[in-house]
Design a protein around this motif. Structure first.
Motif, PDB file in Angstrom:
ATOM      1  N   LEU A 289       0.833  -1.197   0.000  1.00  0.00           N
ATOM      2  CA  LEU A 289       0.000   0.000   0.000  1.00  0.00           C
ATOM      3  C   LEU A 289       0.872   1.255   0.000  1.00  0.00           C
ATOM      4  CD1 LEU A 289      -2.825   1.233   0.138  1.00  0.00           C
ATOM      5  CD2 LEU A 289      -2.699   1.081   2.631  1.00  0.00           C
ATOM      6  N   CYS A 290       1.924   1.230   0.804  1.00  0.00           N
ATOM      7  CA  CYS A 290       2.858   2.370   0.819  1.00  0.00           C
ATOM      8  C   CYS A 290       3.494   2.572  -0.542  1.00  0.00           C
ATOM      9  CB  CYS A 290       3.937   2.156   1.878  1.00  0.00           C
ATOM     10  SG  CYS A 290       3.376   2.339   3.579  1.00  0.00           S
ATOM     11  N   VAL A 291       3.898   1.470  -1.176  1.00  0.00           N
ATOM     12  CA  VAL A 291       4.515   1.567  -2.505  1.00  0.00           C
ATOM     13  C   VAL A 291       3.540   2.171  -3.512  1.00  0.00           C
ATOM     14  CG1 VAL A 291       5.397   0.205  -4.442  1.00  0.00           C
ATOM     15  CG2 VAL A 291       6.154  -0.294  -2.115  1.00  0.00           C
ATOM     16  N   LEU A 292       2.281   1.717  -3.478  1.00  0.00           N
ATOM     17  CA  LEU A 292       1.280   2.234  -4.413  1.00  0.00           C
ATOM     18  C   LEU A 292       0.994   3.710  -4.167  1.00  0.00           C
ATOM     19  CD1 LEU A 292      -1.254  -0.749  -4.490  1.00  0.00           C
ATOM     20  CD2 LEU A 292       0.266  -0.018  -6.332  1.00  0.00           C
ATOM     21  N   LEU A 293       0.843   4.092  -2.903  1.00  0.00           N
ATOM     22  CA  LEU A 293       0.544   5.483  -2.579  1.00  0.00           C
ATOM     23  C   LEU A 293       1.700   6.407  -2.932  1.00  0.00           C
ATOM     24  CD1 LEU A 293      -1.287   5.092   0.861  1.00  0.00           C
ATOM     25  CD2 LEU A 293      -2.293   5.603  -1.369  1.00  0.00           C
ATOM     26  N   LEU A 294       2.928   5.968  -2.656  1.00  0.00           N
ATOM     27  CA  LEU A 294       4.080   6.792  -2.986  1.00  0.00           C
ATOM     28  C   LEU A 294       4.222   6.949  -4.500  1.00  0.00           C
ATOM     29  CD1 LEU A 294       6.705   5.418  -0.423  1.00  0.00           C
ATOM     30  CD2 LEU A 294       5.757   7.731  -0.481  1.00  0.00           C
ATOM     31  N   ASN A 295       3.997   5.870  -5.228  1.00  0.00           N
ATOM     32  CA  ASN A 295       4.104   5.943  -6.687  1.00  0.00           C
ATOM     33  C   ASN A 295       3.041   6.830  -7.298  1.00  0.00           C
ATOM     34  OD1 ASN A 295       6.323   4.491  -7.903  1.00  0.00           O
ATOM     35  ND2 ASN A 295       5.477   2.640  -7.007  1.00  0.00           N
ATOM     36  N   ALA A 296       1.932   7.013  -6.580  1.00  0.00           N
ATOM     37  CA  ALA A 296       0.845   7.839  -7.101  1.00  0.00           C
ATOM     38  C   ALA A 296       1.141   9.331  -7.002  1.00  0.00           C
ATOM     39  CB  ALA A 296      -0.454   7.519  -6.361  1.00  0.00           C
ATOM     40  N   ILE A 297       2.168   9.699  -6.233  1.00  0.00           N
ATOM     41  CA  ILE A 297       2.533  11.110  -6.117  1.00  0.00           C
ATOM     42  C   ILE A 297       3.164  11.564  -7.436  1.00  0.00           C
ATOM     43  CG2 ILE A 297       3.930  12.798  -4.869  1.00  0.00           C
ATOM     44  CD1 ILE A 297       3.863  10.927  -2.458  1.00  0.00           C
ATOM     45  N   PRO A 298       2.643  12.618  -8.029  1.00  0.00           N
ATOM     46  CA  PRO A 298       3.187  13.071  -9.321  1.00  0.00           C
ATOM     47  C   PRO A 298       4.663  13.454  -9.242  1.00  0.00           C
ATOM     48  CG  PRO A 298       1.078  14.125  -8.847  1.00  0.00           C
ATOM     49  CD  PRO A 298       1.499  13.425  -7.585  1.00  0.00           C
ATOM     50  N   VAL A 299       5.398  13.108 -10.269  1.00  0.00           N
ATOM     51  CA  VAL A 299       6.797  13.482 -10.505  1.00  0.00           C
ATOM     52  C   VAL A 299       7.748  12.826  -9.500  1.00  0.00           C
ATOM     53  CG1 VAL A 299       8.456  15.359 -10.853  1.00  0.00           C
ATOM     54  CG2 VAL A 299       6.046  15.692 -11.466  1.00  0.00           C
ATOM     55  N   VAL A 300       7.612  13.169  -8.211  1.00  0.00           N
ATOM     56  CA  VAL A 300       8.586  12.701  -7.215  1.00  0.00           C
ATOM     57  C   VAL A 300       8.238  11.335  -6.632  1.00  0.00           C
ATOM     58  CG1 VAL A 300       9.213  15.062  -6.595  1.00  0.00           C
ATOM     59  CG2 VAL A 300       7.410  13.894  -5.321  1.00  0.00           C
ATOM     60  N   GLY A 301       7.038  10.844  -6.935  1.00  0.00           N
ATOM     61  CA  GLY A 301       6.592   9.593  -6.328  1.00  0.00           C
ATOM     62  C   GLY A 301       7.518   8.419  -6.553  1.00  0.00           C
ATOM     63  N   PRO A 302       7.881   8.111  -7.807  1.00  0.00           N
ATOM     64  CA  PRO A 302       8.778   6.976  -8.045  1.00  0.00           C
ATOM     65  C   PRO A 302      10.144   7.132  -7.376  1.00  0.00           C
ATOM     66  CG  PRO A 302       7.647   7.592 -10.072  1.00  0.00           C
ATOM     67  CD  PRO A 302       7.338   8.651  -9.071  1.00  0.00           C
ATOM     68  N   VAL A 303      10.615   8.376  -7.278  1.00  0.00           N
ATOM     69  CA  VAL A 303      11.908   8.616  -6.622  1.00  0.00           C
ATOM     70  C   VAL A 303      11.798   8.323  -5.131  1.00  0.00           C
ATOM     71  CG1 VAL A 303      13.674  10.344  -6.086  1.00  0.00           C
ATOM     72  CG2 VAL A 303      12.577  10.334  -8.340  1.00  0.00           C
ATOM     73  N   LEU A 304      10.750   8.838  -4.499  1.00  0.00           N
ATOM     74  CA  LEU A 304      10.541   8.580  -3.074  1.00  0.00           C
ATOM     75  C   LEU A 304      10.374   7.091  -2.805  1.00  0.00           C
ATOM     76  CD1 LEU A 304       8.069  11.454  -2.060  1.00  0.00           C
ATOM     77  CD2 LEU A 304      10.472  11.219  -1.398  1.00  0.00           C
ATOM     78  N   THR A 305       9.664   6.417  -3.691  1.00  0.00           N
ATOM     79  CA  THR A 305       9.452   4.979  -3.526  1.00  0.00           C
ATOM     80  C   THR A 305      10.775   4.233  -3.525  1.00  0.00           C
ATOM     81  OG1 THR A 305       7.323   5.148  -4.665  1.00  0.00           O
ATOM     82  CG2 THR A 305       8.281   2.952  -4.462  1.00  0.00           C
ATOM     83  N   SER A 306      11.630   4.537  -4.495  1.00  0.00           N
ATOM     84  CA  SER A 306      12.924   3.851  -4.592  1.00  0.00           C
ATOM     85  C   SER A 306      13.790   4.109  -3.369  1.00  0.00           C
ATOM     86  CB  SER A 306      13.664   4.305  -5.857  1.00  0.00           C
ATOM     87  OG  SER A 306      12.961   3.916  -7.017  1.00  0.00           O
ATOM     88  N   ILE A 307      13.745   5.329  -2.862  1.00  0.00           N
ATOM     89  CA  ILE A 307      14.570   5.687  -1.706  1.00  0.00           C
ATOM     90  C   ILE A 307      14.089   4.986  -0.436  1.00  0.00           C
ATOM     91  CG2 ILE A 307      15.199   7.602  -0.171  1.00  0.00           C
ATOM     92  CD1 ILE A 307      15.301   9.392  -2.641  1.00  0.00           C
ATOM     93  N   LEU A 308      12.768   4.832  -0.296  1.00  0.00           N
ATOM     94  CA  LEU A 308      12.206   4.274   0.937  1.00  0.00           C
ATOM     95  C   LEU A 308      12.064   2.756   0.930  1.00  0.00           C
ATOM     96  CD1 LEU A 308       9.436   6.909   1.750  1.00  0.00           C
ATOM     97  CD2 LEU A 308      11.579   6.544   2.961  1.00  0.00           C
ATOM     98  N   ILE A 309      12.076   2.138  -0.238  1.00  0.00           N
ATOM     99  CA  ILE A 309      11.857   0.688  -0.312  1.00  0.00           C
ATOM    100  C   ILE A 309      12.851  -0.116   0.533  1.00  0.00           C
ATOM    101  CG2 ILE A 309      12.310  -1.230  -1.911  1.00  0.00           C
ATOM    102  CD1 ILE A 309      10.273  -0.093  -3.776  1.00  0.00           C
ATOM    103  N   PRO A 310      14.163   0.190   0.534  1.00  0.00           N
ATOM    104  CA  PRO A 310      15.060  -0.590   1.399  1.00  0.00           C
ATOM    105  C   PRO A 310      14.667  -0.533   2.867  1.00  0.00           C
ATOM    106  CG  PRO A 310      16.338   0.622  -0.226  1.00  0.00           C
ATOM    107  CD  PRO A 310      14.921   1.121  -0.336  1.00  0.00           C
ATOM    108  N   ALA A 311      14.283   0.646   3.363  1.00  0.00           N
ATOM    109  CA  ALA A 311      13.887   0.764   4.767  1.00  0.00           C
ATOM    110  C   ALA A 311      12.587   0.005   5.031  1.00  0.00           C
ATOM    111  CB  ALA A 311      13.723   2.239   5.144  1.00  0.00           C
ATOM    112  N   LEU A 312      11.635   0.101   4.120  1.00  0.00           N
ATOM    113  CA  LEU A 312      10.378  -0.626   4.290  1.00  0.00           C
ATOM    114  C   LEU A 312      10.601  -2.138   4.219  1.00  0.00           C
ATOM    115  CD1 LEU A 312       7.954   1.559   2.123  1.00  0.00           C
ATOM    116  CD2 LEU A 312       8.151   1.509   4.619  1.00  0.00           C
ATOM    117  N   SER A 313      11.495  -2.578   3.338  1.00  0.00           N
ATOM    118  CA  SER A 313      11.769  -4.017   3.235  1.00  0.00           C
ATOM    119  C   SER A 313      12.438  -4.543   4.498  1.00  0.00           C
ATOM    120  CB  SER A 313      12.633  -4.310   2.007  1.00  0.00           C
ATOM    121  OG  SER A 313      13.918  -3.726   2.127  1.00  0.00           O
ATOM    122  N   VAL A 314      13.296  -3.733   5.117  1.00  0.00           N
ATOM    123  CA  VAL A 314      13.895  -4.131   6.394  1.00  0.00           C
ATOM    124  C   VAL A 314      12.806  -4.241   7.463  1.00  0.00           C
ATOM    125  CG1 VAL A 314      15.448  -3.412   8.257  1.00  0.00           C
ATOM    126  CG2 VAL A 314      16.193  -3.231   5.892  1.00  0.00           C
ATOM    127  N   GLY A 315      11.814  -3.362   7.401  1.00  0.00           N
ATOM    128  CA  GLY A 315      10.693  -3.466   8.327  1.00  0.00           C
ATOM    129  C   GLY A 315       9.959  -4.793   8.183  1.00  0.00           C
TER     130      GLY A 315
END
Length: 261
Positions: free
Chosen positions: A38-64
């Protein structure tokens, strides 16, 4: 940090052992994994910066998610909020490393896709971004096929370097380059195990559900929509958390981590 060299049989068991972890706390692990996507989908939905934020946060979320799997493996309680545990840890250096891992993965992937542009003039990239339709004619295009093969070949060592990197950075505080190096070596030493693991994912995640759905649809063609839902829902609710848990199981085996530690 020494990575063990496993057999193909051990890699084949990763999925079944992950399912055993899922069965210990199906609802808890399911909520954590659903929260992740859900976090990945919501972050990707943010225009322009969404995919960048998703890539940056995915390692931390995966560790969670891995934190949740480890807690379940050890018989300890898990709450859905554990998904964000890597962002709440005391070590700011570890958090920064996880963010840097996400950023470098984004840049590396972008670099690989840029190479595909030189191969097919940007057709594969347009296909992936939805600028051109996905159909038999497009997929059969020779340049796209060669570009896709090029991308997969170049991405393989990238995936090997990032497979364990978030765990090594988040749990052991290894810097970016060391975590990438140890992850790559660990995957390189365990090619047969990962090959068997990939086969098991294909068999149980693709071939089995497609075969079951095809057989049921042939028997009851008028209920194909309902049958598809009956196959897809268990895949989402059971198989997805099991696959995420299998990442932890592979780490546990490769780095010889005791279940009781």
């Amino acid at each position: 940090m020494q990575a063990r060299k496993l057999t193909a049989i051990q890699g084949w068991r990763w999925l079944s052992e992950a399912y055993a972890i899922y069965r210990k706390a199906p609802s808890r692990l399911g909520l954590v994994v659903m929260g992740y996507w859900l976090c990945v989908l919501l972050l990707n939905a943010i225009p322009v910066v969404g995919p960048v934020l998703t890539s940056i946060l995915i390692p931390a979320l995966s560790v969670g998610v891995m934190n949740a799997c480890r807690q379940i493996d050890l018989g300890k309680p898990v709450e859905p909020i554990m998904l964000f545990s890597a962002l709440n840890q005391e070590s700011k250096a570890n958090r920064k490393t996880l963010f840097f891992l996400g950023g470098t993965y984004l840049l590396t992937t972008f670099g690989v896709l840029s190479i595909s542009v030189m191969v097919d003039g940007g057709q594969l990239l347009s296909l992936m971004t939805g600028q051109i339709p996905i159909n038999d004619e497009t997929l059969a295009h020779a340049d796209i096929s060669f570009a896709a093969l090029t991308v997969l070949t170049l991405l393989l060592p990238v995936l090997m370097a990032y497979w364990y990197a978030p765990i090594l950075a988040g749990w052991y505080g290894l810097p970016v380059l060391k975590s990438l190096f140890f992850s790559f070596i660990a995957c390189l030493r365990n090619g047969p195990a990962f090959l068997a693991y990939g086969v098991s994912l294909f068999l149980f995640g693709v071939l089995l559900p497609v075969t079951v759905l095809s057989m049921l649809s042939a028997v009851i063609p008028e209920a194909s929509g309902l049958l598809a839902a009956m196959v897809i829902v268990p895949m989402v609710m059971v198989f997805a958390p099991t696959v995420m848990a299998s990442f932890y199981v592979s780490y546990r085996d490769v780095f010889a981590v005791s279940e009781d530690a």
